[in-house]
Design an enzyme around this catalytic site. Sequence first.
Site, PDB file in Angstrom:
ATOM      1  N   LYS A 154       0.837  -1.212   0.000  1.00  0.00           N
ATOM      2  CA  LYS A 154       0.000   0.000   0.000  1.00  0.00           C
ATOM      3  C   LYS A 154       0.868   1.258   0.000  1.00  0.00           C
ATOM      4  O   LYS A 154       0.628   2.184  -0.763  1.00  0.00           O
ATOM      5  CB  LYS A 154      -0.924   0.043   1.238  1.00  0.00           C
ATOM      6  N   ARG A 197      -9.219   1.367   9.246  1.00  0.00           N
ATOM      7  CA  ARG A 197      -8.613   0.080   9.604  1.00  0.00           C
ATOM      8  C   ARG A 197      -9.617  -0.828  10.306  1.00  0.00           C
ATOM      9  O   ARG A 197      -9.293  -1.947  10.663  1.00  0.00           O
ATOM     10  CB  ARG A 197      -7.446   0.397  10.520  1.00  0.00           C
ATOM     11  N   ARG A 216      11.706  -5.057   4.854  1.00  0.00           N
ATOM     12  CA  ARG A 216      11.401  -3.635   5.041  1.00  0.00           C
ATOM     13  C   ARG A 216      11.868  -3.149   6.414  1.00  0.00           C
ATOM     14  O   ARG A 216      12.344  -2.030   6.549  1.00  0.00           O
ATOM     15  CB  ARG A 216       9.889  -3.428   4.902  1.00  0.00           C
ATOM     16  N   ARG A 272      11.944  -0.208  10.977  1.00  0.00           N
ATOM     17  CA  ARG A 272      10.616  -0.301  11.607  1.00  0.00           C
ATOM     18  C   ARG A 272      10.588  -1.412  12.643  1.00  0.00           C
ATOM     19  O   ARG A 272      10.620  -2.596  12.296  1.00  0.00           O
ATOM     20  CB  ARG A 272       9.550  -0.548  10.532  1.00  0.00           C
ATOM     21  N   ARG A 313       0.013  -8.404  13.888  1.00  0.00           N
ATOM     22  CA  ARG A 313      -0.505  -7.460  12.884  1.00  0.00           C
ATOM     23  C   ARG A 313      -1.433  -8.181  11.894  1.00  0.00           C
ATOM     24  O   ARG A 313      -2.459  -7.649  11.476  1.00  0.00           O
ATOM     25  CB  ARG A 313       0.655  -6.782  12.140  1.00  0.00           C
TER      26      ARG A 313
HETATM   27  P1  AMP Z   1       1.089   0.840   8.904  1.00  0.00           P
HETATM   28  O1  AMP Z   1       2.288   1.649   8.551  1.00  0.00           O
HETATM   29  O2  AMP Z   1      -0.117   1.210   8.120  1.00  0.00           O
HETATM   30  O3  AMP Z   1       1.353  -0.640   8.878  1.00  0.00           O
HETATM   31  O4  AMP Z   1       0.730   1.190  10.422  1.00  0.00           O
HETATM   32  C1  AMP Z   1       1.635   0.945  11.479  1.00  0.00           C
HETATM   33  C2  AMP Z   1       0.881   0.869  12.798  1.00  0.00           C
HETATM   34  O5  AMP Z   1       0.243   2.125  13.080  1.00  0.00           O
HETATM   35  C3  AMP Z   1      -0.243  -0.157  12.844  1.00  0.00           C
HETATM   36  O6  AMP Z   1       0.214  -1.445  13.181  1.00  0.00           O
HETATM   37  C4  AMP Z   1      -1.133   0.413  13.943  1.00  0.00           C
HETATM   38  O7  AMP Z   1      -0.586   0.177  15.236  1.00  0.00           O
HETATM   39  C5  AMP Z   1      -1.024   1.902  13.681  1.00  0.00           C
HETATM   40  N1  AMP Z   1      -2.074   2.355  12.744  1.00  0.00           N
HETATM   41  C6  AMP Z   1      -1.903   2.801  11.459  1.00  0.00           C
HETATM   42  N2  AMP Z   1      -3.080   3.171  10.929  1.00  0.00           N
HETATM   43  C7  AMP Z   1      -4.016   2.945  11.894  1.00  0.00           C
HETATM   44  C8  AMP Z   1      -5.430   3.134  11.963  1.00  0.00           C
HETATM   45  N3  AMP Z   1      -6.147   3.617  10.926  1.00  0.00           N
HETATM   46  N4  AMP Z   1      -6.060   2.822  13.121  1.00  0.00           N
HETATM   47  C9  AMP Z   1      -5.382   2.355  14.182  1.00  0.00           C
HETATM   48  N5  AMP Z   1      -4.062   2.136  14.185  1.00  0.00           N
HETATM   49  C10 AMP Z   1      -3.369   2.432  13.056  1.00  0.00           C
END
Ligand code: AMP
Length: 203
Positions: free
Chosen positions: A17, A98, A133, A139, A151
């Site tokens: 994404k 989410r 990554r 990360r 996750r």
């Molecule tokens: P991502 O980079 O999209 O994988 O997001 C990393 C982390 O941020 C996720 O594992 C969640 O802990 C948090 N996160 C990102 N977007 C959301 C969302 N819309 N709602 C809740 N937590 C989020």
Amino acid sequence: MKRYKTVLLFGAPGAGKGTQGKVLSQIPGFFHLSCGDVFRSLDIRSKDGKEVAAYSSRGELVPDEVTIRIWRNALEGQIAINRFCPDEDVLVLDGLPRNVHQAEMTQAYLDVFQVIHLVCRNEAAMIDRLKRRAIHENRADDANESVIRRRYEVYNKESAPVLGFYPPEIIAQIESLHSPAEVCRDILNCLIPVVKKHFPKDE
Ligand code: AMP
């Protein structure tokens, strides 16, 4: 209130994404905002930064009210500095909504006209991507196998049902394990005609 014309990039962790969002953001008329990037840009010493880190480091979702408040502030900031011009640009969202509650909460100001579902049928390949990554992007949430597994559980249980919230005719299924260039081609093949319909221009 005017609703932002929005495309959602949707899919499991590691589906690409963020990669595709960044590519799209290079094209005039597309504005990409990743909720995870907004979270990672917070000052870790701030109250919000600490709260977000407490959840994301465990692979859990940040509570909805906190998420939507921080994300909306970031979006409005981008409008204020003219980076995102809602009358001209498609808002490309990644990582939000989410869960179904976030989809409901954002319905009042997001006019989601297309969902790009980056489909992943090979979880092992995705996990491999995440681990690579983690090294490149530093990360912590992707460096630890048990956090990655968490996750995925959260994605399957809380995020996947979001696909049922939107009408099936606006959801495109795109294979995420192809090369980034092929995925990008497939996304654009889907988006070019629908964006034209939603942003009619005098030719
Ligand atoms: P991502 O980079 O999209 O994988 O997001 C990393 C982390 O941020 C996720 O594992 C969640 O802990 C948090 N996160 C990102 N977007 C959301 C969302 N819309 N709602 C809740 N937590 C989020």
